[in-house]
Design a protein around this motif. Structure first.
Motif, PDB file in Angstrom:
ATOM      1  N   ARG A  40       0.835  -1.205   0.000  1.00  0.00           N
ATOM      2  CA  ARG A  40       0.000   0.000   0.000  1.00  0.00           C
ATOM      3  C   ARG A  40       0.869   1.254   0.000  1.00  0.00           C
ATOM      4  O   ARG A  40       0.607   2.224  -0.711  1.00  0.00           O
ATOM      5  CB  ARG A  40      -0.918  -0.007   1.221  1.00  0.00           C
ATOM      6  N   LYS A  41       1.959   1.245   0.795  1.00  0.00           N
ATOM      7  CA  LYS A  41       2.858   2.397   0.834  1.00  0.00           C
ATOM      8  C   LYS A  41       3.566   2.592  -0.507  1.00  0.00           C
ATOM      9  O   LYS A  41       3.739   3.706  -0.980  1.00  0.00           O
ATOM     10  CB  LYS A  41       3.881   2.212   1.957  1.00  0.00           C
ATOM     11  N   TRP A  44       1.160   4.146  -2.940  1.00  0.00           N
ATOM     12  CA  TRP A  44       0.968   5.583  -2.698  1.00  0.00           C
ATOM     13  C   TRP A  44       2.122   6.396  -3.268  1.00  0.00           C
ATOM     14  O   TRP A  44       1.918   7.447  -3.872  1.00  0.00           O
ATOM     15  CB  TRP A  44       0.822   5.826  -1.207  1.00  0.00           C
ATOM     16  N   GLN A  48       1.553   9.039  -6.633  1.00  0.00           N
ATOM     17  CA  GLN A  48       1.646  10.476  -6.387  1.00  0.00           C
ATOM     18  C   GLN A  48       2.279  11.199  -7.576  1.00  0.00           C
ATOM     19  O   GLN A  48       2.013  12.384  -7.795  1.00  0.00           O
ATOM     20  CB  GLN A  48       2.479  10.735  -5.123  1.00  0.00           C
ATOM     21  N   PHE A  67      -7.740   7.874  -8.139  1.00  0.00           N
ATOM     22  CA  PHE A  67      -6.660   8.307  -7.262  1.00  0.00           C
ATOM     23  C   PHE A  67      -6.731   9.810  -7.026  1.00  0.00           C
ATOM     24  O   PHE A  67      -6.912  10.603  -7.939  1.00  0.00           O
ATOM     25  CB  PHE A  67      -5.294   7.963  -7.861  1.00  0.00           C
ATOM     26  N   LYS A  72      -5.927   9.518   0.981  1.00  0.00           N
ATOM     27  CA  LYS A  72      -5.037   8.494   1.525  1.00  0.00           C
ATOM     28  C   LYS A  72      -5.768   7.582   2.498  1.00  0.00           C
ATOM     29  O   LYS A  72      -5.535   6.363   2.525  1.00  0.00           O
ATOM     30  CB  LYS A  72      -3.853   9.159   2.221  1.00  0.00           C
ATOM     31  N   LEU A  75      -7.661   4.905   0.662  1.00  0.00           N
ATOM     32  CA  LEU A  75      -6.804   3.801   0.223  1.00  0.00           C
ATOM     33  C   LEU A  75      -6.477   2.863   1.386  1.00  0.00           C
ATOM     34  O   LEU A  75      -6.420   1.649   1.218  1.00  0.00           O
ATOM     35  CB  LEU A  75      -5.518   4.351  -0.385  1.00  0.00           C
TER      36      LEU A  75
END
Length: 314
Positions: A40-41, A44, A48, A67, A72, A75
């Motif tokens: 997940r990180k 992200w 971005q 997105f 955040k 998500l």
């Protein structure tokens, strides 16, 4: 040779091979042990700065929302989706959904993606190979074909053939023909030799210019308040910031100075300035993204931040 049918199994296998290739690279912290939270990180961080329309469509299809840098928490509520992605990487599932496979391709940077482009690319390669392997057709010379069709007088053909044989059996004729051919090719080679050398030198020069001007400098590095295009192998002298692949969308990404007269919001109140806290205070940027030095996600500025860090300072 029959053309190979490109299937999703070929696509899955290629993505798994790419995962094995990159899991020990720059994103090894996320990919060596691909837990739900780590994936997940990584997702992200990628999205971005990812503006690819196909990738954004893959994101919205899997997570059921588009997105947005401000979503955040949304998500985080979808973390369970990453469980299937991790299982695919580890080979724990044999029948992942198409959405999971496409999203896995984005996380490891596999190209060409999505599957439609992969199938078209490798299908074209197979067609070219098939054309190369095809047997050449026998071509009949037009004059000979007409002779056969029109049933030319055999006696005339025999006479022409005997004349040709008599000419070939004559040594003087052979010497004359050989001399003419040798002189012709020697003159042609002498004239073309210099042309070939000049052409090769020009190609080498053009290739060198392209390499040093475009290919070798196809990376970027953060410098003070903006990204600069740099040599992928060395970067800027004395600059300790990470060298990243070239991304034209980051050329306009800049750190800016904000004062009490800076316009920070649209007429409807939407922020047009972004910020992040640092060890030395706070940095402002002209758009959303990630801080190039501490890798923290930027946030839309608020009136509270302006009052606290800009107006009080002034």
């Amino acid at each position: 040779m029959p053309m190979q049918n490109i299937t999703t199994e070929h696509y899955k296998k290629a993505i798994k091979e790419k995962y094995e290739e990159v899991k020990n690279g720059d994103n090894s912290h996320f990919l060596q042990n691909p837990s739900q939270a780590k994936l997940r990180k990584l997702c992200w961080e990628i999205f971005q700065i990812n503006k690819n329309s196909d990738d954004l469509k893959t994101f919205s299809t899997l997570f059921e929302f588009c997105f947005d840098i401000s979503k955040k928490n949304t998500l985080q509520s979808k973390t369970d989706k990453f469980k299937s992605v991790g299982a695919f990487f580890r080979g724990k599932t044999e029948s992942p959904t198409d959405e999971i496979v496409e999203f896995a391709a984005v996380l490891v940077g596999f190209e060409p993606r999505p599957f439609g482009k992969f199938k078209k690319y490798y299908g074209q390669e197979n067609r070219e190979e098939e054309n190369l392997m095809a047997e050449p057709k026998v071509v009949v010379e037009p004059e000979l074909e007409r002779s056969i069709v029109n049933n030319v007088d055999r006696s005339q053909l025999n006479k022409n053939l005997n004349d040709d044989i008599g000419f070939i059996k004559n040594p003087e004729s052979l010497n004359f023909v050989g001399s003419v051919k040798r002189n012709f090719f020697e003159k042609l080679f002498k004239k073309s030799k210099s042309t070939i050398i000049v052409t090769l030198v020009m190609f080498l020069l053009i290739g060198g210019v392209i390499y040093f001007a475009f290919i070798k400098k196809h990376c970027m590095q953060w410098s003070n308040d903006h990204y600069e295009i740099v040599d992928c192998s060395s970067g800027l002298v004395g600059n300790v910031n990470v060298i990243i692949p070239y991304n034209k969308d980051l050329l306009d990404f800049k750190k800016i100075k904000v004062c009490d007269t800076t316009t920070c919001f649209k007429s409807d109140g939407q922020a047009i300035i972004w910020y992040v806290k640092t060890a030395n205070g706070i940095d402002f940027f002209n758009t959303h993204g990630t801080h190039p030095e501490n890798k923290k996600a930027l946030r839309p500025v608020t009136q509270y931040i302006i009052d606290k860090y800009v107006k009080q300072r002034e």
